[in-house]
Design an enzyme around this catalytic site. Sequence first.
Site, PDB file in Angstrom:
ATOM      1  CB  SER A  97      66.801 -34.262  21.247  1.00 25.90           C
ATOM      2  OG  SER A  97      66.590 -32.992  21.821  1.00 25.90           O
ATOM      3  CE  LYS A 100      62.654 -33.481  22.540  1.00 25.51           C
ATOM      4  NZ  LYS A 100      63.986 -32.949  22.849  1.00 25.51           N
ATOM      5  CB  SER A 155      64.034 -31.876  18.635  1.00 24.79           C
ATOM      6  OG  SER A 155      64.638 -32.669  19.624  1.00 24.79           O
TER       7      SER A 155
END
Length: 438
Positions: A97, A100, A155
């Site tokens: 993640s 991101k 997340s």
Amino acid sequence: MLPTHAAQKKRSVTRAAAGAAASALVLTAVASSALAQDAVPAVGGERLGRTAVQVAPLAGAPALPSELTGRSWLVADASTGEVLAARDAHLPLPPASTLKMLFADTVLPKFDRALEHKVTPDELASLGAGSSLVGVKENLPYRVEDLWRGVFLSSGNDAVHVLAHMNGGIQQTVAEMQERARTLQARDTKVISPDGYDMDGQVSSAYDLTLFARAGLRNADFRSYCSTRTARFPGGLDKITGQRTSFDIANTDRLLGKYPGLIGVKNGYTTNAGATFTGAAARDGRTLLVTVMHPNVQGAVYDEAASLLDWGFAAAGKVQPVGKLVDDTAAPSPGATAQGQGRSEADEQLPPWSRPPVADGSGFGLAPAVWTAAVLGTALAAWAVSRAAARRRTAPGAPAAAPGHDGGGATGVGRRGLTRRARALVRSARAARGRGPR
């Protein structure tokens, strides 16, 4: 006549010599190609392309933390871009993640944070199994700022997919993220999914993730979201009252609120990627960035990041840089966002190194549609005045226009006066736009 044994032997020798020469040419070409590839320096400096730990201590420099198990890590000064120490900084690894950050750096500037969007079932249909979710519900409206809190705090892959669909779809967003990585010179990064979910071929590096964090922190909203510890997130509809519910979400970054001066930025974990983390912390007027990827134990990613930050602050002025975070090659585009022109109050709170660029004053300073409307309006008004004046001149008994007068009619405003007013309006619009919404 059959060739003699000596002639046959001579021909064999000749063919062997030719084959050996051809092989030598091939080997020479391969070697030259390999040398050419080796001659291409790693982005940010030759030492960052090495696999071993890179550090250049001066007298009195503290020793690096002894227990660093991350397969790849880097610590750098956010202001100067100097890399203080690194290990295998360009090693391509699954980013989880932490990718991101690139998603936010690409998409976040496009939508006003107060914009509401009603989520459709299709926007939540392609989430990967086991994805981290914030709890977005279909057929309900969400503000953009709530979706971004879902991205940064929880997340939430569901929030990512909704924002990606708002941006034109998953594939378009992936393509834009890849282009953004190119302009940031993040050459180790291959984007397959915008949320960082494990996908074959999707990789990044400690160096690239640090570039994403540094670029993102120049956006005031990015900085605000990644530093938020808790928030209320919209829920479903209460079956009894019919009112919208809400619930608490908390940032999964375990250092936020615990490590002194920590700003953010993003953590990640998947079975394939292991633990990844990029953080930023400020102390004594100095901001450091750290990235750690794939330590031996999942929870160790925070301990190792904290120890590298401690070392980086203690090593100020006591180490020589081993590389540099390269600059964003994208042309500054102030005003490209839906939030409007000018530096916002939130931007003014950013440290100088992370403030977004300010327009240099060149150009008209108006959006194309506004400028076109102003020009067309002026032209049409001038044409109308001219036509009216012509009609008056051709009418029986119409008086001749006085010298120096442009035939302004009953209002007393001629073409020159109307043009001056239009230009004044344009200048007023430019001044108002330059102030920007606050």
